[in-house]
Design a protein around this motif. Structure first.
Motif, PDB file in Angstrom:
ATOM      1  N   GLY A 141      10.138   0.103  -9.446  1.00  0.00           N
ATOM      2  CA  GLY A 141       9.086  -0.898  -9.240  1.00  0.00           C
ATOM      3  C   GLY A 141       8.264  -0.649  -7.985  1.00  0.00           C
ATOM      4  N   LEU A 142       8.885  -0.106  -6.953  1.00  0.00           N
ATOM      5  CA  LEU A 142       8.184   0.073  -5.674  1.00  0.00           C
ATOM      6  C   LEU A 142       7.954   1.548  -5.370  1.00  0.00           C
ATOM      7  CD1 LEU A 142      10.061  -2.628  -3.569  1.00  0.00           C
ATOM      8  CD2 LEU A 142       7.946  -2.865  -4.864  1.00  0.00           C
ATOM      9  N   THR A 143       7.904   2.346  -6.408  1.00  0.00           N
ATOM     10  CA  THR A 143       7.872   3.799  -6.251  1.00  0.00           C
ATOM     11  C   THR A 143       6.606   4.314  -5.552  1.00  0.00           C
ATOM     12  OG1 THR A 143       8.387   5.785  -7.474  1.00  0.00           O
ATOM     13  CG2 THR A 143       6.838   4.305  -8.506  1.00  0.00           C
ATOM     14  N   ALA A 144       5.572   3.477  -5.485  1.00  0.00           N
ATOM     15  CA  ALA A 144       4.332   3.890  -4.805  1.00  0.00           C
ATOM     16  C   ALA A 144       4.447   3.813  -3.302  1.00  0.00           C
ATOM     17  CB  ALA A 144       3.177   2.990  -5.250  1.00  0.00           C
ATOM     18  N   ASN A 145       5.478   3.128  -2.832  1.00  0.00           N
ATOM     19  CA  ASN A 145       5.549   2.754  -1.424  1.00  0.00           C
ATOM     20  C   ASN A 145       6.374   3.686  -0.560  1.00  0.00           C
ATOM     21  OD1 ASN A 145       4.569  -0.348  -1.104  1.00  0.00           O
ATOM     22  ND2 ASN A 145       5.354   0.049  -3.162  1.00  0.00           N
ATOM     23  N   ARG A 146       5.993   3.783   0.685  1.00  0.00           N
ATOM     24  CA  ARG A 146       6.938   4.193   1.702  1.00  0.00           C
ATOM     25  C   ARG A 146       7.711   2.928   2.059  1.00  0.00           C
ATOM     26  NH1 ARG A 146       3.838   8.420   5.621  1.00  0.00           N
ATOM     27  NH2 ARG A 146       2.047   7.933   4.321  1.00  0.00           N
ATOM     28  N   ILE A 147       8.988   2.885   1.714  1.00  0.00           N
ATOM     29  CA  ILE A 147       9.782   1.716   2.080  1.00  0.00           C
ATOM     30  C   ILE A 147       9.966   1.745   3.593  1.00  0.00           C
ATOM     31  CG2 ILE A 147      11.970   0.476   1.729  1.00  0.00           C
ATOM     32  CD1 ILE A 147      10.506   0.730  -0.879  1.00  0.00           C
ATOM     33  N   ASP A 183       5.023  -0.115   2.487  1.00  0.00           N
ATOM     34  CA  ASP A 183       3.738  -0.025   3.202  1.00  0.00           C
ATOM     35  C   ASP A 183       2.575  -0.519   2.363  1.00  0.00           C
ATOM     36  OD1 ASP A 183       3.679   2.175   1.469  1.00  0.00           O
ATOM     37  OD2 ASP A 183       2.568   3.434   2.877  1.00  0.00           O
ATOM     38  N   ALA A 184       2.652  -0.382   1.044  1.00  0.00           N
ATOM     39  CA  ALA A 184       1.543  -0.846   0.201  1.00  0.00           C
ATOM     40  C   ALA A 184       1.760  -2.288  -0.262  1.00  0.00           C
ATOM     41  CB  ALA A 184       1.385   0.072  -1.015  1.00  0.00           C
ATOM     42  N   VAL A 185       2.946  -2.590  -0.707  1.00  0.00           N
ATOM     43  CA  VAL A 185       3.201  -3.892  -1.342  1.00  0.00           C
ATOM     44  C   VAL A 185       3.419  -4.994  -0.311  1.00  0.00           C
ATOM     45  CG1 VAL A 185       5.737  -3.757  -1.537  1.00  0.00           C
ATOM     46  CG2 VAL A 185       4.412  -4.905  -3.330  1.00  0.00           C
ATOM     47  N   GLY A 186       3.768  -4.652   0.922  1.00  0.00           N
ATOM     48  CA  GLY A 186       4.121  -5.672   1.906  1.00  0.00           C
ATOM     49  C   GLY A 186       5.552  -6.125   1.691  1.00  0.00           C
ATOM     50  N   THR A 187       5.834  -7.390   2.002  1.00  0.00           N
ATOM     51  CA  THR A 187       7.195  -7.892   1.857  1.00  0.00           C
ATOM     52  C   THR A 187       7.410  -8.495   0.475  1.00  0.00           C
ATOM     53  OG1 THR A 187       7.371  -8.374   4.212  1.00  0.00           O
ATOM     54  CG2 THR A 187       8.902  -9.515   2.767  1.00  0.00           C
ATOM     55  N   THR A 188       8.482  -8.053  -0.180  1.00  0.00           N
ATOM     56  CA  THR A 188       8.880  -8.656  -1.451  1.00  0.00           C
ATOM     57  C   THR A 188      10.310  -9.169  -1.283  1.00  0.00           C
ATOM     58  OG1 THR A 188       9.704  -6.530  -2.258  1.00  0.00           O
ATOM     59  CG2 THR A 188       7.447  -7.104  -2.834  1.00  0.00           C
ATOM     60  N   MET A 189      10.727 -10.079  -2.180  1.00  0.00           N
ATOM     61  CA  MET A 189      12.117 -10.531  -2.128  1.00  0.00           C
ATOM     62  C   MET A 189      12.664 -10.747  -3.534  1.00  0.00           C
ATOM     63  SD  MET A 189      13.957 -13.609   0.008  1.00  0.00           S
ATOM     64  CE  MET A 189      14.110 -14.812  -1.303  1.00  0.00           C
TER      65      MET A 189
END
Lengths: 440, 440
Positions: free
Chosen positions: A145-151, A289-295
């Motif tokens: 789901g968050l594969t676009a991001n630098r976590i 870095d792209a999505v911001g904070t998710t929970m």
């Protein structure tokens, strides 16, 4: 199309849940997966009890190796737990070319590198959604789901037992030992609760999430682990006065110097959603870095929530098993040949902020000494709370509690400052130090 | 391996985000996907602006059909929006055998059935994670993560504009119109905010989630839609006194009679996490029979959060495009030949509980009449709050506010009771009715 045939190794609480949910929602799952998924063989030492759970249509054996050796079985589900026989059986299943699903975080946290390497060689999948945060699809969210991001960081309440204990301590103003007994009576804590209350279980899960988030090997042995056994009810109260709640967090963070991997009690601003996660529930914050904070929030344990995750893995494998291994989701989110060797930082190199509670003599000059030591170490103070001596020790008391919240500093520096403060003759008891995270 | 080549149709806010994040995190994404993903062609009417965004190495054209016709392009990303040309281009891309990624909830909510059927016929994927709740991987969680479950209900804050407005109304005690202007000034609301404030945007997303959760066609036309334009600041205050917060929720629920699909303001207990989701943030609660209640939280809009979802879809397609279509995740979570025809209920058949505010004459017998009407209709009262006339209308006032919380009842019954109450001569103004959900 022929159903996917599943063999269970161990049919206790989770195994029973997997069997029941698969049966109850058979039609719904078939409508989604486009292909039946059936448990056709179960291995359990207690064959009579196992047979009673699954009924007469499923073959029950005492010998797990009979399941692995059965050529009809497509997927082996390991629900035995622990590092011993479970490890051996998982390795044998992989060698036999079976896909494996496991809820065994301890096993993967300690032997993950060996297991995933073997699976990669044999071209089989090892899926483990149930190993972290029970029914919450956090592995899938991180890997896909968050594969676009630098976590950038993850912080999670990933152990229900300790969150239940902390919630009860705060709600009822009770001490740790009292609540632990209550939790054991209610079944929220095991007879031997060590792995939970000492933070080991949370560290297993944090090590797995760290690997997936940053493309590093699973390194439980590098994790800093501190449990909740030393937490006092008064710290929970002081934290509340300052606008914080204390949670046991599993944290992993990428910094310029390396990767932080740590489990410890933590002050969290009460206005953050995660501070309001109560009882045995789990929640994981992920910042990209792209999505911001998710929970991601839900039940982190229990028969059917865990079964929900195991079955999701079974469906995933059903879908992917005909695809070429190169195009599957990598076990640890990153391609095996693209893993990073970014080091996990020693705790002394971690940067965070702190809550300190000092029991001090109620006399002139104490505050100046304490703040002087912090100033000299370059640690700046964010907030302070001094309790009137009478409130703390009763009328005429000569002791008082001094509560300090600091800004960020490197842990080694704090350790040195703590040693200096502790040596002051006016500091009358061991200093309490709890880390603090703003999670902004 | 050759990179996957992507063509963008439209490069505004979201398109720019997709381009930037793909570039910035190129290496990280390649390490995960095992294959490069590259935007090689962009269509936008404003070619000069588009070229400035993507630089000289990417081909920019004014004609979207040139992208679709390009045999090198593997995936077409539609970011034009609306139902008109976007629909035509998506259908043409599918006919040309291209996989499609879109963030266009309006398009899918209205023309989803046609689009997914065409994609199924042509064996291509249409992915739309970005269409619901921005960067939160809610589509993936519903379609894959919770695949073991019978989903029972979903309730979500899925429109950031209205959640921002409601948060501000509560925080500052301001009325809707005032806060809307402020939101427009800050860029949280569009110049024409109709789709957001009237609940249409949330209903588009709720219709998509409903289809995925229950295996029914996308039926936006059957959704009940009510926005926040009629909400008064005093109702937010009264709700707070009773322990509730008002949120605009998209709700879909499976009941014995059929499926509920509705968007409206809603009282939610303040102790639920979702009641504490503030500002422009989104959160979706999903209740499954095995997993229990889960929640997914994050940014529901914005350039990079939305790009995060679009790119996750690009990676998914990259992974799945070599697999046989039968084993892919179905567009609407359920296999096309296993869809259900469970009907969407009319709002009159929905069962929920209510908050009522009646402005009544401050005289004997009024309360008896109102409660008598409810009793006769079989609607039981959960809580009541009567404000002193002086508090409401100033000293010497002859009016008072009567607040009633009811237990569950079917909406048609409530409508009839409301009509009777409204006809009472002692009811002095239109009755305010807001639905209430416990989300337990």
């Amino acid at each position: 199309m022929k159903s996917i045939q599943v063999g269970l190794l161990g049919i206790g609480t989770v195994g029973g849940g997997v069997f029941n949910v698969l049966q109850r929602n058979q039609e719904e799952i078939l409508r989604r997966a486009g292909r039946g998924i059936e448990i056709t063989m179960v291995a359990d030492l207690d064959t009579a009890r196992a047979q009673a759970v699954v009924g007469s249509s499923v073959q029950v054996v005492a010998d797990a190796r009979a399941v692995i050796a059965n050529p009809e079985i497509d997927i082996v589900v390991e629900l035995i737990g622990g590092y011993g026989i479970a490890r051996q059986l998982v390795m044998e299943a992989i060698e036999a070319g079976k896909h494996v699903v496991t809820a065994n975080k301890a096993l993967l946290a300690v032997h993950g590198t060996e297991i995933f390497a073997a699976a990669h060689r044999k071209g089989v999948m090892v899926a483990f959604e149930a190993a972290v945060a029970g029914g919450i699809p956090i592995i899938k969210s991180l890997r896909e789901g968050l594969t676009a991001n630098r976590i950038e960081w993850i912080a999670g309440i990933i152990n229900g037992t300790t969150n239940f204990i902390l919630s009860e301590m705060r709600d009822k103003g009770l001490d740790f030992e009292v609540v632990l007994k209550e939790a054991q009576r209610l079944g929220y804590a095991e007879a031997d609760p060590t792995f939970d209350i000492e933070g080991v279980d949370a560290a297993h899960k944090a090590a797995l999430m760290s690997a997936i988030a940053f493309g590093i090997p699973v390194q439980f042995d590098k994790a800093y682990v501190e449990g909740i056994t030393q937490l006092a009810a008064q710290d929970i109260k002081y934290a509340e006065k300052l606008g914080y709640r204390i949670k046991l967090l599993g944290i992993t963070k990428k910094t310029a110097k390396g990767i932080e991997l740590r489990v410890h009690p933590c002050l969290v601003p009460v206005k953050r959603l995660i501070a309001n996660v109560e009882g045995a529930m789990n929640a994981v914050m992920v910042h990209g870095d792209a999505v911001g904070t998710t929970m991601y929030y839900g039940k982190g344990a229990g028969s059917e929530p865990t079964a929900s995750a195991v079955i999701a893995d079974l469906v995933d494998i059903t879908r992917l098993h005909t695809s070429d291994p190169l195009h599957r989701v990598p076990h640890l989110a990153f391609q095996p040949d693209a893993m990073s060797d970014t080091p996990v930082l020693a705790m002394g190199d971690v940067v965070t902020s702190y809550y300190l509670r000092l029991k001090v003599a109620d006399q002139a000059g104490v505050l100046a000494k304490v703040t002087g030591i912090l100033a000299e170490a370059g640690i700046s103070i964010d907030a302070m709370l001094q309790r009137e001596a009478d409130e703390v020790g009763g009328e005429g008391s000569t002791q008082t509690d001094l509560i300090i919240l600091t800004h960020d500093c490197v842990e080694a520096k704090m350790n040195a400052a703590l040693a200096q403060m502790q040596a002051l003759p006016t500091v009358l008891a061991p200093i309490t130090r709890i880390r603090k995270e703003e999670l902004a």
